[in-house]
Design an enzyme around this catalytic site. Structure first.
Site, PDB file in Angstrom:
ATOM      1  N   SER B  55     -24.835  21.079 -40.545  1.00 18.75           N
ATOM      2  CA  SER B  55     -24.785  19.703 -40.055  1.00 18.75           C
ATOM      3  C   SER B  55     -24.988  18.785 -41.235  1.00 18.75           C
ATOM      4  O   SER B  55     -25.832  19.064 -42.098  1.00 18.75           O
ATOM      5  CB  SER B  55     -25.901  19.434 -39.031  1.00 18.75           C
ATOM      6  OG  SER B  55     -25.566  19.908 -37.760  1.00 18.75           O
ATOM      7  N   GLU B  62     -19.996   1.458 -45.693  1.00 18.05           N
ATOM      8  CA  GLU B  62     -19.080   1.019 -44.632  1.00 18.05           C
ATOM      9  C   GLU B  62     -19.275   1.814 -43.336  1.00 18.05           C
ATOM     10  O   GLU B  62     -18.362   1.889 -42.523  1.00 18.05           O
ATOM     11  CB  GLU B  62     -17.640   1.156 -45.125  1.00 18.05           C
ATOM     12  CG  GLU B  62     -17.340   0.408 -46.418  1.00 18.05           C
ATOM     13  CD  GLU B  62     -17.736   1.190 -47.691  1.00 18.05           C
ATOM     14  OE1 GLU B  62     -18.201   2.351 -47.550  1.00 18.05           O
ATOM     15  OE2 GLU B  62     -17.592   0.644 -48.789  1.00 18.05           O
ATOM     16  N   SER B  63     -20.415   2.425 -43.120  1.00 16.98           N
ATOM     17  CA  SER B  63     -20.827   3.140 -41.895  1.00 16.98           C
ATOM     18  C   SER B  63     -21.163   4.606 -42.195  1.00 16.98           C
ATOM     19  O   SER B  63     -22.089   4.855 -42.955  1.00 16.98           O
ATOM     20  CB  SER B  63     -19.859   2.983 -40.738  1.00 16.98           C
ATOM     21  OG  SER B  63     -19.857   1.621 -40.310  1.00 16.98           O
ATOM     22  N   HIS B  68     -20.439  18.612 -37.991  1.00 17.30           N
ATOM     23  CA  HIS B  68     -21.216  19.743 -37.457  1.00 17.30           C
ATOM     24  C   HIS B  68     -20.243  20.910 -37.373  1.00 17.30           C
ATOM     25  O   HIS B  68     -19.149  20.763 -36.818  1.00 17.30           O
ATOM     26  CB  HIS B  68     -21.788  19.418 -36.080  1.00 17.30           C
ATOM     27  CG  HIS B  68     -22.629  18.186 -36.076  1.00 17.30           C
ATOM     28  ND1 HIS B  68     -23.909  18.152 -36.585  1.00 17.30           N
ATOM     29  CD2 HIS B  68     -22.368  16.918 -35.677  1.00 17.30           C
ATOM     30  CE1 HIS B  68     -24.396  16.930 -36.492  1.00 17.30           C
ATOM     31  NE2 HIS B  68     -23.480  16.154 -35.934  1.00 17.30           N
ATOM     32  N   CYS B  83     -15.741   0.694 -41.767  1.00 14.47           N
ATOM     33  CA  CYS B  83     -15.540  -0.736 -41.544  1.00 14.47           C
ATOM     34  C   CYS B  83     -14.783  -1.320 -42.720  1.00 14.47           C
ATOM     35  O   CYS B  83     -14.902  -0.819 -43.839  1.00 14.47           O
ATOM     36  CB  CYS B  83     -16.875  -1.464 -41.440  1.00 14.47           C
ATOM     37  SG  CYS B  83     -17.939  -0.802 -40.176  1.00 14.47           S
TER      38      CYS B  83
END
Lengths: 132, 132
Positions: B55, B62-63, B68, B83
Protein backbone atom coordinates in the site's frame (compact mmCIF):
# COMPACT_ATOMS: atom_id res chain seq x y z
CA UNK A 1 -18.35 -11.86 -8.44
CA UNK A 2 -16.98 -10.39 -5.25
CA UNK A 3 -15.03 -7.22 -4.51
CA UNK A 4 -11.84 -6.84 -2.52
CA UNK A 5 -12.61 -3.32 -1.34
CA UNK A 6 -15.11 -0.53 -0.99
CA UNK A 7 -14.35 3.08 -1.81
CA UNK A 8 -16.67 5.82 -0.68
CA UNK A 9 -16.04 8.99 -2.66
CA UNK A 10 -17.43 12.03 -0.87
CA UNK A 11 -17.84 15.65 -1.83
CA UNK A 12 -18.49 17.69 1.31
CA UNK A 13 -19.93 21.10 0.52
CA UNK A 14 -20.77 24.12 2.70
CA UNK A 15 -18.25 23.10 5.35
CA UNK A 16 -16.84 25.37 8.05
CA UNK A 17 -13.92 27.09 6.24
CA UNK A 18 -11.95 27.63 9.45
CA UNK A 19 -11.98 23.89 10.11
CA UNK A 20 -10.98 23.16 6.51
CA UNK A 21 -7.89 25.33 6.91
CA UNK A 22 -6.72 23.85 10.22
CA UNK A 23 -4.32 20.99 9.50
CA UNK A 24 -4.34 19.75 13.10
CA UNK A 25 -8.14 19.66 13.25
CA UNK A 26 -8.34 17.91 9.87
CA UNK A 27 -5.74 15.34 10.88
CA UNK A 28 -7.56 14.71 14.16
CA UNK A 29 -10.90 14.31 12.39
CA UNK A 30 -9.43 11.89 9.83
CA UNK A 31 -7.64 9.88 12.52
CA UNK A 32 -10.78 9.66 14.62
CA UNK A 33 -12.82 8.70 11.56
CA UNK A 34 -10.42 5.84 10.85
CA UNK A 35 -10.56 4.58 14.42
CA UNK A 36 -14.34 5.01 14.61
CA UNK A 37 -14.91 2.79 11.59
CA UNK A 38 -12.67 0.06 12.99
CA UNK A 39 -9.57 0.63 10.86
CA UNK A 40 -6.00 0.16 12.05
CA UNK A 41 -3.93 3.29 11.45
CA UNK A 42 -0.51 2.63 9.89
CA UNK A 43 0.69 6.16 9.08
CA UNK A 44 -0.65 9.68 8.74
CA UNK A 45 0.64 12.49 6.52
CA UNK A 46 -0.92 15.94 6.51
CA UNK A 47 0.19 19.19 4.90
CA UNK A 48 -1.09 22.76 5.03
CA UNK A 49 -0.80 24.72 1.80
CA UNK A 50 -0.45 28.42 1.10
CA UNK A 51 -2.54 30.50 1.03
CA UNK A 52 -4.99 27.87 2.29
CA UNK A 53 -6.01 24.23 2.04
CA UNK A 54 -5.04 20.97 3.69
CA UNK A 55 -4.09 17.65 2.06
CA UNK A 56 -3.73 14.49 4.05
CA UNK A 57 -3.83 10.73 3.99
CA UNK A 58 -4.33 8.17 6.72
CA UNK A 59 -2.84 4.90 5.54
CA UNK A 60 -4.73 2.11 7.27
CA UNK A 61 -4.01 -1.61 7.27
CA UNK A 62 -7.23 -1.90 5.28
CA UNK A 63 -6.24 0.68 2.56
CA UNK A 64 -6.53 4.48 3.06
CA UNK A 65 -8.55 7.58 3.85
CA UNK A 66 -7.62 10.76 1.95
CA UNK A 67 -8.75 14.38 2.14
CA UNK A 68 -8.11 17.59 0.22
CA UNK A 69 -9.74 20.80 1.38
CA UNK A 70 -10.55 24.08 -0.33
CA UNK A 71 -11.55 26.44 2.52
CA UNK A 72 -12.20 29.22 0.01
CA UNK A 73 -15.08 27.14 -1.40
CA UNK A 74 -16.12 25.41 1.82
CA UNK A 75 -15.39 22.17 -0.02
CA UNK A 76 -13.52 18.97 0.86
CA UNK A 77 -12.82 15.96 -1.37
CA UNK A 78 -12.66 12.74 0.64
CA UNK A 79 -11.95 9.13 -0.29
CA UNK A 80 -12.65 6.34 2.18
CA UNK A 81 -11.13 3.15 0.77
CA UNK A 82 -11.49 0.09 2.99
CA UNK A 83 -11.16 -3.67 2.73
CA UNK A 84 -12.69 -6.40 4.80
CA UNK A 85 -16.10 -6.85 6.31
CA UNK A 86 -15.16 -5.59 9.76
CA UNK A 87 -14.65 -2.02 8.59
CA UNK A 88 -17.59 0.25 7.84
CA UNK A 89 -16.50 3.33 5.86
CA UNK A 90 -19.95 4.86 6.29
CA UNK A 91 -19.11 5.44 9.94
CA UNK A 92 -16.02 7.39 8.83
CA UNK A 93 -18.18 9.33 6.37
CA UNK A 94 -20.66 10.30 9.09
CA UNK A 95 -17.89 11.21 11.53
CA UNK A 96 -16.31 13.55 8.97
CA UNK A 97 -19.64 15.08 7.98
CA UNK A 98 -20.06 16.25 11.55
CA UNK A 99 -16.39 17.19 12.07
CA UNK A 100 -16.29 19.38 8.95
CA UNK A 101 -19.75 20.80 9.70
CA UNK A 102 -20.75 19.99 6.13
CA UNK A 103 -24.06 21.52 5.11
CA UNK A 104 -24.31 19.40 1.98
CA UNK A 105 -22.61 16.39 0.52
CA UNK A 106 -22.57 14.06 -2.41
CA UNK A 107 -21.37 10.50 -2.03
CA UNK A 108 -20.96 7.43 -4.19
CA UNK A 109 -19.57 3.99 -3.51
CA UNK A 110 -17.23 2.13 -5.81
CA UNK A 111 -16.47 -1.56 -5.56
CA UNK A 112 -12.74 -2.10 -6.06
CA UNK A 113 -11.11 -5.31 -7.24
CA UNK A 114 -14.13 -7.19 -8.52
CA UNK A 115 -13.06 -10.79 -9.04
CA UNK A 116 -14.72 -14.03 -9.93
CA UNK A 117 -14.82 -16.64 -7.20
CA UNK A 118 -16.06 -20.22 -7.24
CA UNK A 119 -19.59 -20.87 -6.05
CA UNK A 120 -19.83 -20.83 -2.26
CA UNK A 121 -16.33 -19.45 -1.80
CA UNK A 122 -15.48 -16.13 -0.20
CA UNK A 123 -12.77 -13.78 -1.37
CA UNK A 124 -10.17 -13.39 1.36
CA UNK A 125 -9.42 -9.73 1.94
CA UNK A 126 -6.09 -7.97 1.99
CA UNK A 127 -3.87 -9.17 4.81
CA UNK A 128 -3.48 -6.59 7.51
CA UNK A 129 -0.18 -7.43 9.19
CA UNK A 130 2.78 -5.20 8.55
CA UNK A 131 5.71 -6.96 6.94
CA UNK A 132 8.27 -4.39 8.09
CA UNK B 1 -19.89 24.44 -13.87
CA UNK B 2 -16.20 23.71 -13.45
CA UNK B 3 -14.31 21.11 -11.43
CA UNK B 4 -11.39 21.65 -9.07
CA UNK B 5 -9.84 18.24 -9.70
CA UNK B 6 -9.75 15.09 -11.78
CA UNK B 7 -9.56 11.63 -10.26
CA UNK B 8 -8.71 8.67 -12.44
CA UNK B 9 -9.74 5.44 -10.75
CA UNK B 10 -7.91 2.46 -12.23
CA UNK B 11 -8.23 -1.26 -11.79
CA UNK B 12 -5.10 -2.94 -13.15
CA UNK B 13 -5.62 -6.65 -13.76
CA UNK B 14 -3.25 -9.42 -14.86
CA UNK B 15 -0.21 -7.59 -13.53
CA UNK B 16 3.19 -9.14 -12.80
CA UNK B 17 2.73 -10.50 -9.23
CA UNK B 18 6.42 -10.19 -8.40
CA UNK B 19 6.32 -6.49 -9.17
CA UNK B 20 3.10 -6.07 -7.14
CA UNK B 21 4.85 -7.53 -4.09
CA UNK B 22 7.99 -5.40 -4.30
CA UNK B 23 7.51 -2.26 -2.22
CA UNK B 24 10.62 -0.55 -3.62
CA UNK B 25 9.57 -1.18 -7.21
CA UNK B 26 6.03 0.00 -6.53
CA UNK B 27 7.26 3.15 -4.80
CA UNK B 28 9.64 3.84 -7.67
CA UNK B 29 6.89 3.35 -10.24
CA UNK B 30 4.50 5.64 -8.37
CA UNK B 31 7.16 8.30 -7.86
CA UNK B 32 8.11 8.21 -11.52
CA UNK B 33 4.43 8.31 -12.54
CA UNK B 34 3.97 11.47 -10.46
CA UNK B 35 7.01 13.15 -11.96
CA UNK B 36 6.11 12.03 -15.48
CA UNK B 37 2.69 13.67 -15.31
CA UNK B 38 4.16 16.93 -14.08
CA UNK B 39 3.23 16.70 -10.40
CA UNK B 40 5.34 18.01 -7.54
CA UNK B 41 6.02 15.29 -4.97
CA UNK B 42 5.48 16.37 -1.35
CA UNK B 43 5.77 13.08 0.55
CA UNK B 44 5.72 9.33 -0.11
CA UNK B 45 4.59 6.55 2.23
CA UNK B 46 4.78 2.90 1.25
CA UNK B 47 4.25 -0.26 3.27
CA UNK B 48 4.67 -3.95 2.53
CA UNK B 49 2.13 -6.26 4.15
CA UNK B 50 2.30 -9.89 5.22
CA UNK B 51 2.00 -12.31 3.58
CA UNK B 52 1.92 -10.05 0.52
CA UNK B 53 0.69 -6.77 -0.86
CA UNK B 54 1.87 -3.17 -0.96
CA UNK B 55 0.00 0.00 0.00
CA UNK B 56 1.33 3.42 -0.75
CA UNK B 57 0.53 7.05 -1.35
CA UNK B 58 2.42 9.81 -3.09
CA UNK B 59 1.15 13.11 -1.75
CA UNK B 60 1.64 15.70 -4.47
CA UNK B 61 1.14 19.45 -4.33
CA UNK B 62 -1.75 18.83 -6.71
CA UNK B 63 -3.50 16.15 -4.52
CA UNK B 64 -2.37 12.47 -4.42
CA UNK B 65 -1.65 9.18 -6.14
CA UNK B 66 -2.53 6.00 -4.20
CA UNK B 67 -1.99 2.29 -4.82
CA UNK B 68 -2.96 -0.98 -3.12
CA UNK B 69 -1.75 -4.25 -4.60
CA UNK B 70 -2.95 -7.84 -4.30
CA UNK B 71 -0.15 -9.92 -5.86
CA UNK B 72 -2.14 -13.09 -5.25
CA UNK B 73 -4.75 -11.83 -7.74
CA UNK B 74 -2.41 -9.91 -10.03
CA UNK B 75 -4.51 -6.87 -9.19
CA UNK B 76 -3.74 -3.28 -8.20
CA UNK B 77 -6.19 -0.54 -7.22
CA UNK B 78 -4.91 2.90 -8.19
CA UNK B 79 -6.25 6.42 -7.72
CA UNK B 80 -4.72 9.35 -9.56
CA UNK B 81 -6.18 12.54 -8.12
CA UNK B 82 -4.82 15.75 -9.63
CA UNK B 83 -5.69 19.44 -9.77
CA UNK B 84 -4.75 22.08 -12.25
CA UNK B 85 -4.45 22.07 -15.99
CA UNK B 86 -0.71 21.49 -16.11
CA UNK B 87 -0.95 17.96 -14.74
CA UNK B 88 -2.13 15.08 -16.92
CA UNK B 89 -3.04 12.02 -14.81
CA UNK B 90 -3.39 9.93 -17.96
CA UNK B 91 0.38 10.04 -18.31
CA UNK B 92 0.67 8.59 -14.80
CA UNK B 93 -1.91 5.94 -15.72
CA UNK B 94 0.07 4.89 -18.80
CA UNK B 95 3.36 4.89 -16.91
CA UNK B 96 1.91 2.57 -14.26
CA UNK B 97 0.26 0.29 -16.81
CA UNK B 98 3.69 -0.42 -18.23
CA UNK B 99 5.48 -0.57 -14.86
CA UNK B 100 3.03 -3.10 -13.41
CA UNK B 101 2.95 -5.04 -16.70
CA UNK B 102 -0.84 -4.93 -16.54
CA UNK B 103 -2.52 -7.22 -19.08
CA UNK B 104 -5.92 -5.63 -18.56
CA UNK B 105 -7.34 -2.58 -16.91
CA UNK B 106 -10.53 -0.72 -16.21
CA UNK B 107 -10.49 3.03 -15.71
CA UNK B 108 -12.96 5.79 -15.04
CA UNK B 109 -12.59 9.48 -14.45
CA UNK B 110 -14.37 11.45 -11.75
CA UNK B 111 -14.61 15.20 -11.64
CA UNK B 112 -14.05 16.37 -8.07
CA UNK B 113 -15.28 19.64 -6.60
CA UNK B 114 -17.76 20.69 -9.23
CA UNK B 115 -18.61 24.33 -8.58
CA UNK B 116 -20.58 27.03 -10.28
CA UNK B 117 -18.59 29.93 -11.66
CA UNK B 118 -19.67 33.15 -13.31
CA UNK B 119 -19.76 33.25 -17.09
CA UNK B 120 -16.31 33.68 -18.59
CA UNK B 121 -14.53 33.09 -15.30
CA UNK B 122 -12.15 30.26 -14.56
CA UNK B 123 -11.95 28.34 -11.31
CA UNK B 124 -8.53 28.85 -9.74
CA UNK B 125 -7.05 25.55 -8.73
CA UNK B 126 -5.62 24.47 -5.39
CA UNK B 127 -2.55 26.48 -4.45
CA UNK B 128 0.62 24.42 -4.65
CA UNK B 129 2.99 26.11 -2.24
CA UNK B 130 3.75 24.41 1.05
CA UNK B 131 2.81 26.47 4.10
CA UNK B 132 5.15 24.56 6.44
Amino acid sequence: MQALGRQIVVEYYDCNPDILNDAALIQGAMHDAAVACGARVVQEVFHLFKPHGVSGVVVIAESHLAIHTWPEYGYAAVDLFTCGEEIDPEIAFEHLRRALEAGNFYMMELKRGILEVAQGQKLPYKPVQMAL
